[in-house]
Design a protein around this motif. Structure first.
Motif, PDB file in Angstrom:
ATOM      1  N   UNK A 240       0.830  -1.203   0.000  1.00 58.39           N
ATOM      2  CA  UNK A 240       0.000   0.000   0.000  1.00 58.39           C
ATOM      3  C   UNK A 240       0.867   1.257   0.000  1.00 58.39           C
ATOM      4  N   UNK A 241       1.899   1.274   0.834  1.00 60.70           N
ATOM      5  CA  UNK A 241       2.789   2.435   0.884  1.00 60.70           C
ATOM      6  C   UNK A 241       3.528   2.647  -0.428  1.00 60.70           C
ATOM      7  N   UNK A 242       3.992   1.568  -1.038  1.00 54.98           N
ATOM      8  CA  UNK A 242       4.711   1.696  -2.302  1.00 54.98           C
ATOM      9  C   UNK A 242       3.791   2.202  -3.409  1.00 54.98           C
ATOM     10  N   UNK A 243       2.597   1.660  -3.480  1.00 54.06           N
ATOM     11  CA  UNK A 243       1.651   2.102  -4.509  1.00 54.06           C
ATOM     12  C   UNK A 243       1.271   3.562  -4.284  1.00 54.06           C
ATOM     13  N   UNK A 244       1.078   3.943  -3.044  1.00 49.33           N
ATOM     14  CA  UNK A 244       0.744   5.336  -2.724  1.00 49.33           C
ATOM     15  C   UNK A 244       1.892   6.273  -3.099  1.00 49.33           C
ATOM     16  N   UNK A 245       3.131   5.850  -2.850  1.00 47.23           N
ATOM     17  CA  UNK A 245       4.294   6.669  -3.196  1.00 47.23           C
ATOM     18  C   UNK A 245       4.404   6.857  -4.709  1.00 47.23           C
ATOM     19  N   UNK A 246       4.211   5.784  -5.458  1.00 44.50           N
ATOM     20  CA  UNK A 246       4.263   5.875  -6.919  1.00 44.50           C
ATOM     21  C   UNK A 246       3.135   6.767  -7.436  1.00 44.50           C
ATOM     22  N   UNK A 247       1.949   6.585  -6.913  1.00 48.19           N
ATOM     23  CA  UNK A 247       0.807   7.395  -7.320  1.00 48.19           C
ATOM     24  C   UNK A 247       1.032   8.868  -7.022  1.00 48.19           C
ATOM     25  N   UNK A 248       1.531   9.163  -5.852  1.00 47.64           N
ATOM     26  CA  UNK A 248       1.803  10.549  -5.461  1.00 47.64           C
ATOM     27  C   UNK A 248       2.855  11.176  -6.357  1.00 47.64           C
ATOM     28  N   UNK A 249       3.896  10.430  -6.657  1.00 40.51           N
ATOM     29  CA  UNK A 249       4.959  10.939  -7.520  1.00 40.51           C
ATOM     30  C   UNK A 249       4.441  11.222  -8.922  1.00 40.51           C
ATOM     31  N   UNK A 250       3.662  10.288  -9.472  1.00 39.91           N
ATOM     32  CA  UNK A 250       3.122  10.495 -10.817  1.00 39.91           C
ATOM     33  C   UNK A 250       2.168  11.682 -10.853  1.00 39.91           C
ATOM     34  N   UNK A 251       1.328  11.811  -9.833  1.00 37.60           N
ATOM     35  CA  UNK A 251       0.392  12.937  -9.801  1.00 37.60           C
ATOM     36  C   UNK A 251       1.124  14.264  -9.706  1.00 37.60           C
ATOM     37  N   UNK A 252       2.101  14.356  -8.822  1.00 36.11           N
ATOM     38  CA  UNK A 252       2.818  15.624  -8.686  1.00 36.11           C
ATOM     39  C   UNK A 252       3.645  15.925  -9.930  1.00 36.11           C
ATOM     40  N   UNK A 253       4.219  14.897 -10.554  1.00 35.21           N
ATOM     41  CA  UNK A 253       4.994  15.107 -11.775  1.00 35.21           C
ATOM     42  C   UNK A 253       4.092  15.607 -12.892  1.00 35.21           C
ATOM     43  N   UNK A 254       2.918  15.021 -13.038  1.00 37.13           N
ATOM     44  CA  UNK A 254       1.988  15.453 -14.079  1.00 37.13           C
ATOM     45  C   UNK A 254       1.579  16.902 -13.863  1.00 37.13           C
ATOM     46  N   UNK A 255       1.292  17.255 -12.625  1.00 35.15           N
ATOM     47  CA  UNK A 255       0.885  18.631 -12.315  1.00 35.15           C
ATOM     48  C   UNK A 255       2.029  19.597 -12.604  1.00 35.15           C
ATOM     49  N   UNK A 256       3.254  19.236 -12.256  1.00 32.43           N
ATOM     50  CA  UNK A 256       4.401  20.099 -12.513  1.00 32.43           C
ATOM     51  C   UNK A 256       4.641  20.284 -14.010  1.00 32.43           C
ATOM     52  N   UNK A 257       4.556  19.207 -14.779  1.00 31.68           N
ATOM     53  CA  UNK A 257       4.772  19.303 -16.223  1.00 31.68           C
ATOM     54  C   UNK A 257       3.687  20.174 -16.850  1.00 31.68           C
ATOM     55  N   UNK A 258       2.432  19.936 -16.486  1.00 31.72           N
ATOM     56  CA  UNK A 258       1.327  20.721 -17.030  1.00 31.72           C
ATOM     57  C   UNK A 258       1.487  22.193 -16.668  1.00 31.72           C
ATOM     58  N   UNK A 259       1.840  22.476 -15.426  1.00 38.31           N
ATOM     59  CA  UNK A 259       2.029  23.848 -14.971  1.00 38.31           C
ATOM     60  C   UNK A 259       3.185  24.514 -15.711  1.00 38.31           C
ATOM     61  N   UNK A 260       4.270  23.793 -15.905  1.00 39.03           N
ATOM     62  CA  UNK A 260       5.429  24.352 -16.604  1.00 39.03           C
ATOM     63  C   UNK A 260       5.118  24.654 -18.055  1.00 39.03           C
ATOM     64  N   UNK A 261       4.430  23.745 -18.724  1.00 38.69           N
ATOM     65  CA  UNK A 261       4.059  23.970 -20.126  1.00 38.69           C
ATOM     66  C   UNK A 261       3.123  25.170 -20.241  1.00 38.69           C
ATOM     67  N   UNK A 262       2.154  25.254 -19.347  1.00 38.29           N
ATOM     68  CA  UNK A 262       1.217  26.371 -19.351  1.00 38.29           C
ATOM     69  C   UNK A 262       1.951  27.690 -19.080  1.00 38.29           C
ATOM     70  N   UNK A 263       2.872  27.707 -18.140  1.00 41.04           N
ATOM     71  CA  UNK A 263       3.637  28.915 -17.842  1.00 41.04           C
ATOM     72  C   UNK A 263       4.504  29.323 -19.023  1.00 41.04           C
TER      73      UNK A 263
END
Length: 89
Positions: free
Chosen positions: A22-45
């Protein structure tokens, strides 16, 4: 889990395995979500910045954008020259 031997599961408690999974899956999910948000935000900026720059001064924007390939080329040139030295060190 499917490739692990049965002895692995015999030595560990069920809750420990579930907690790790559960912890490993949560860590991977959190990383992917934050990475997607950062990439989207950077492209938009970046897009917004270029649009604003073009509206203020198209000539200055074009001059600024011509520097980017030069910087990229210089970075590659420096990296190729220093990489063997870092390996040697």
């Amino acid at each position: 889990f499917q490739r692990l031997p049965i002895a692995f599961f015999d030595r560990r408690q069920h809750g420990e395995l579930m907690s790790r999974m559960t912890n490993d899956i949560e860590a991977v999910s959190s990383t992917l979500n934050s990475s997607f948000i950062q990439v989207f935000s950077s492209v938009l900026t970046l897009g917004g910045t270029i649009i604003i720059m073009l509206s203020l001064s198209p000539i200055l924007t074009i001059l600024t954008m011509t520097i980017i390939p030069i910087m990229f080329w210089a970075m590659r040139w420096i990296t190729r020259r220093t990489a063997p030295l870092f390996k040697e060190q």
